[in-house]
Design an enzyme around this catalytic site. Structure first.
Site, PDB file in Angstrom:
ATOM      1  N   LYS A   1       0.665   8.655  12.760  1.00 58.40           N
ATOM      2  CA  LYS A   1       0.716   7.864  13.987  1.00 58.40           C
ATOM      3  C   LYS A   1       1.274   6.476  13.705  1.00 58.40           C
ATOM      4  CE  LYS A   1      -4.142   7.959  13.052  1.00 58.40           C
ATOM      5  NZ  LYS A   1      -5.250   8.841  13.241  1.00 58.40           N
TER       6      LYS A   1
ATOM      7  N   LYS B   1       5.835  11.405   5.713  1.00 58.80           N
ATOM      8  CA  LYS B   1       4.574  11.949   6.225  1.00 58.80           C
ATOM      9  C   LYS B   1       4.479  11.730   7.734  1.00 58.80           C
ATOM     10  CE  LYS B   1      -0.396  11.345   6.086  1.00 58.80           C
ATOM     11  NZ  LYS B   1      -1.427  10.326   6.041  1.00 58.80           N
TER      12      LYS B   1
ATOM     13  N   CYS C   1       0.864  -1.181   0.000  1.00 62.56           N
ATOM     14  CA  CYS C   1       0.000   0.000   0.000  1.00 62.56           C
ATOM     15  C   CYS C   1       0.905   1.237   0.000  1.00 62.56           C
ATOM     16  CB  CYS C   1      -0.878  -0.013   1.244  1.00 62.56           C
ATOM     17  SG  CYS C   1      -1.554   1.613   1.616  1.00 62.56           S
TER      18      CYS C   1
ATOM     19  N   HIS D   1       0.626   2.988   3.598  1.00 66.64           N
ATOM     20  CA  HIS D   1       0.989   2.281   4.832  1.00 66.64           C
ATOM     21  C   HIS D   1       2.229   1.418   4.687  1.00 66.64           C
ATOM     22  CE1 HIS D   1      -3.160   3.599   5.421  1.00 66.64           C
ATOM     23  NE2 HIS D   1      -2.746   3.808   6.657  1.00 66.64           N
TER      24      HIS D   1
HETATM   25  N1  MSP Z   1     -11.445   8.874   9.430  1.00 65.51           N
HETATM   26  C1  MSP Z   1     -10.908   9.200   8.175  1.00 65.51           C
HETATM   27  C2  MSP Z   1     -11.596  10.413   7.584  1.00 65.51           C
HETATM   28  C3  MSP Z   1     -13.079  10.286   7.425  1.00 65.51           C
HETATM   29  S1  MSP Z   1     -13.791  11.772   6.842  1.00 65.51           S
HETATM   30  C4  MSP Z   1     -15.357  11.383   6.453  1.00 65.51           C
HETATM   31  C5  MSP Z   1      -9.412   9.498   8.298  1.00 65.51           C
HETATM   32  N2  MSP Z   1      -8.973   9.821   9.520  1.00 65.51           N
HETATM   33  S2  MSP Z   1      -7.455  10.196   9.878  1.00 65.51           S
HETATM   34  O1  MSP Z   1      -7.412  10.291  11.305  1.00 65.51           O
HETATM   35  O2  MSP Z   1      -6.558   9.304   9.272  1.00 65.51           O
HETATM   36  O3  MSP Z   1      -7.259  11.632   9.337  1.00 65.51           O
HETATM   37  C6  MSP Z   1      -6.763  11.913   8.051  1.00 65.51           C
HETATM   38  C7  MSP Z   1      -6.683  13.403   7.917  1.00 65.51           C
HETATM   39  O4  MSP Z   1      -5.872  13.947   8.980  1.00 65.51           O
HETATM   40  C8  MSP Z   1      -6.010  13.920   6.647  1.00 65.51           C
HETATM   41  O5  MSP Z   1      -6.880  13.918   5.540  1.00 65.51           O
HETATM   42  C9  MSP Z   1      -5.619  15.317   7.119  1.00 65.51           C
HETATM   43  O6  MSP Z   1      -6.746  16.123   7.220  1.00 65.51           O
HETATM   44  C10 MSP Z   1      -5.099  15.044   8.513  1.00 65.51           C
HETATM   45  N3  MSP Z   1      -3.699  14.631   8.506  1.00 65.51           N
HETATM   46  C11 MSP Z   1      -3.200  13.494   9.070  1.00 65.51           C
HETATM   47  N4  MSP Z   1      -1.841  13.492   8.906  1.00 65.51           N
HETATM   48  C12 MSP Z   1      -1.453  14.593   8.240  1.00 65.51           C
HETATM   49  C13 MSP Z   1      -0.203  15.116   7.833  1.00 65.51           C
HETATM   50  N5  MSP Z   1       0.936  14.522   8.092  1.00 65.51           N
HETATM   51  N6  MSP Z   1      -0.197  16.294   7.180  1.00 65.51           N
HETATM   52  C14 MSP Z   1      -1.357  16.973   6.906  1.00 65.51           C
HETATM   53  N7  MSP Z   1      -2.545  16.505   7.280  1.00 65.51           N
HETATM   54  C15 MSP Z   1      -2.645  15.316   7.960  1.00 65.51           C
HETATM   55  O7  MSP Z   1      -8.747   9.460   7.297  1.00 65.51           O
END
Ligand code: MSP
Length: 536
Positions: A297, A294, A142, A145
């Site tokens: 977590k 990136k 992927c 990931h």
């Molecule tokens: N739960 C889904 C979203 C569902 S919306 C109907 C999800 N959650 S997530 O916790 O993985 O959050 C992803 C989002 O977190 C990204 O699209 C962005 O808004 C934010 N980001 C997470 N890591 C990021 C970075 N390293 N940089 C910028 N934004 C980031 O996907």
């Protein structure tokens, strides 16, 4: 105009980090900006709490899913106020009304014949919670990931997404602003050149129980994306609530590029099947990286918002994130870059301008707005630049070009600092004959500061409020009534306050570590030593 801005709802499988904070700070800034522009705004964020990932995270921490999601969702909710983020609604996908709405939507789509039962074999990525196509894989992994997806064969329910492919292409082509910036629109259109597969929207309860049961077959729960996307409707009271009628036509979603496909493809086709208009716009930003990877977590290279607030204050963090990243592109986070911006743009440029100007009004005008006399060319130039700045700032903010909007403001801040040096008010103050000139210069500075303050409200709300109070501006910020030159009333009180941004010390590189323990302790010591605010 009505404006409904949303962030993604974040997975509660780990704690909030700077990536989540970035999206939520943008949404808050946009919400504040649109309010000042006179619009009726609603801003929503929240947490996504069903699915494989969450069930696994709960098991790992020896909690029931319910205990676990309550705990982590609260952490997200509590992360926002210290960053001066004020959503109108915080939605959770475990809220009873969300669950009911998802079930009634599934039933509607089923009744329309857009859901069918079938067997499917595919490559499933647990991290993405979706099946990936062979084409998406990089070296069998992927791309997000960096792990291989699992081959799975299962009987499931499917949403006839393919039925809406032609409609979606037409919609994106006829509405050039639907997906922004353009690179993401092009990416979606190019993906849509291949035939679209139908979307698997269920998981058998034999494999997963932590989800919303399908209304037409309780041996299955709803696929987490079909559940999660609906939050944008539930949060405004779909189908009958007054807020749904009020805000849906103004819906603008904000996401990072990792979740482009669910938002640009699944979601509009789901809405079409439901007989609803698509959202108005999708705004897509890039990633915050640390050392070119990136921040995430799962990789473990996260920066916690609370640490940064401790280091330089919430407004400074907000400013840095919006100024440093070109919306849509990736950016690299480093402590040094944050401290540099704080010291140069905030402590030096803005902080000095404010403190010098207000101190002079205190010393030479008895803390009162002086009357403006005849303006000279240099005054008119600064006044024109400041009013022009507000107009240009508004244009850039409307298209999410935050870094450009702020660059315009800082051009005027630099100009005002030069104006002080060129006009040397402290020299004018020595000559009683120069009184009118001194008053005019200081009035021009105060007005410039007032207009700068107006533009800073959405980005740095606490700082802007301090500046507004110091200038004696009473009414709440509003572009229509406050963007014109000359609104400060002579003799009104000006109240200089404490410096806005104490300078921060640069991190001193720790000596080469003798072993791991030595290195950890030297890094821990590095953070608190940074500030000059008397903190330990
Ligand atoms: N739960 C889904 C979203 C569902 S919306 C109907 C999800 N959650 S997530 O916790 O993985 O959050 C992803 C989002 O977190 C990204 O699209 C962005 O808004 C934010 N980001 C997470 N890591 C990021 C970075 N390293 N940089 C910028 N934004 C980031 O996907």
């Amino acid at each position: 105009m009505n404006f409904y801005i949303t962030t993604p709802i974040f997975y509660v499988n780990a704690q909030p980090h700077l990536g989540h904070a970035y999206s939520t700070i943008i949404a808050d800034t946009v919400s504040r900006f649109q309010k000042i522009a006179g619009n009726d705004v609603r801003f929503q964020t929240g947490t996504d709490e069903h699915g494989d990932k969450i069930a696994e995270a709960a098991a790992r921490s020896n909690e029931t899913p319910r205990e676990y999601v309550d705990r982590i969702s609260r952490m997200f909710r509590e992360t926002w106020p210290p960053l001066h983020i004020e959503p109108d609604n915080f939605i959770r996908t475990t809220d009873a009304n969300h669950i009911n709405t998802v079930r009634s939507i599934l039933q509607k789509v089923h009744d329309r014949g857009d859901i069918y039962f079938s067997e499917y074999s595919g490559l499933y990525c647990k991290g993405c919670e979706r099946f990936l196509t062979e084409k998406e894989l990089i070296n069998g992994n992927c791309p997000d990931h960096l792990t291989p997806p699992e081959p799975i064969t299962e009987q499931n329910y499917f949403f006839r997404m393919s039925k809406y492919q032609e409609w979606l292409i037409g919609h994106i082509e006829q509405n050039p602003e639907f997906i922004q910036p353009e690179r993401y629109r092009n990416e979606v259109l190019s993906f849509l050149k291949e035939p679209l597969e139908d979307l698997c929207i269920s998981r058998p309860t034999s494999r997963l129980t932590w989800g919303i049961p399908l209304p037409f077959d309780d041996k299955f729960v709803t696929y987490v994306w079909f559940d999660a996307l609906i939050n944008y409707l539930t949060g405004i009271g779909y189908p009958d609530g007054p807020d749904f009628a009020r805000y849906w036509q103004g819906a603008e979603h904000l996401i990072a590029k990792d979740i482009l496909k669910p938002h640009a493809i699944y979601w509009p086709t789901m809405l079409k099947s439901l007989g609803l208009e698509p959202y108005r716009k999708l705004h897509v930003h890039g990633y915050w990286n640390v050392n070119d990877t990136k921040m995430s977590k799962s990789i473990g290279n996260v920066v916690r918002p609370a640490d940064l607030i401790e280091e330089c204050g919430a407004d400074s963090v907000r400013y840095f994130l919006l100024r440093e990243m070109s919306f849509g592109l990736d950016s690299s986070f480093s402590d040094d870059a944050l401290i540099n911006r704080h010291n140069s743009d905030l402590a030096n440029d803005l902080g000095n301008l404010v403190s010098r100007s207000l101190t002079m009004v205190k010393n030479f005008c008895d803390c009162k707005v002086p009357p403006a006399g005849a303006m000279r060319d240099s005054d008119r130039e600064l006044a024109a630049a400041a009013t022009g700045m507000v107009a240009e700032y508004r244009k850039q903010m409307e298209v999410f070009a935050f870094h450009r909007a702020l660059r315009e403001v800082w051009k005027v801040i630099a100009m005002a600092n030069r104006y002080i040096v060129n006009n040397a008010p402290w020299e004018l103050a020595k000559e009683p004959a120069s009184r009118e000139r001194l008053d005019t210069v200081l009035y021009t500075l105060l007005e410039t500061l007032r207009l700068i303050t107006l533009t800073l409200h959405p980005v740095m709300p606490a700082t802007a409020t301090k500046m507004k109070d110091a200038l004696g501006v009473e009414s709440p910020p509003d572009f229509d009534s406050q963007a014109q030159w000359g609104r400060l009333v002579p003799a009104a009180a000006v109240t200089p306050g404490a410096p806005l941004f104490p300078r921060l010390k640069k991190a001193t590189p720790a000596p080469a570590p003798a072993d791991n323990r030595a290195r950890q302790s030297s890094q821990k010591a590095a953070r608190p030593g940074r500030t000059e605010r008397g903190k330990p």
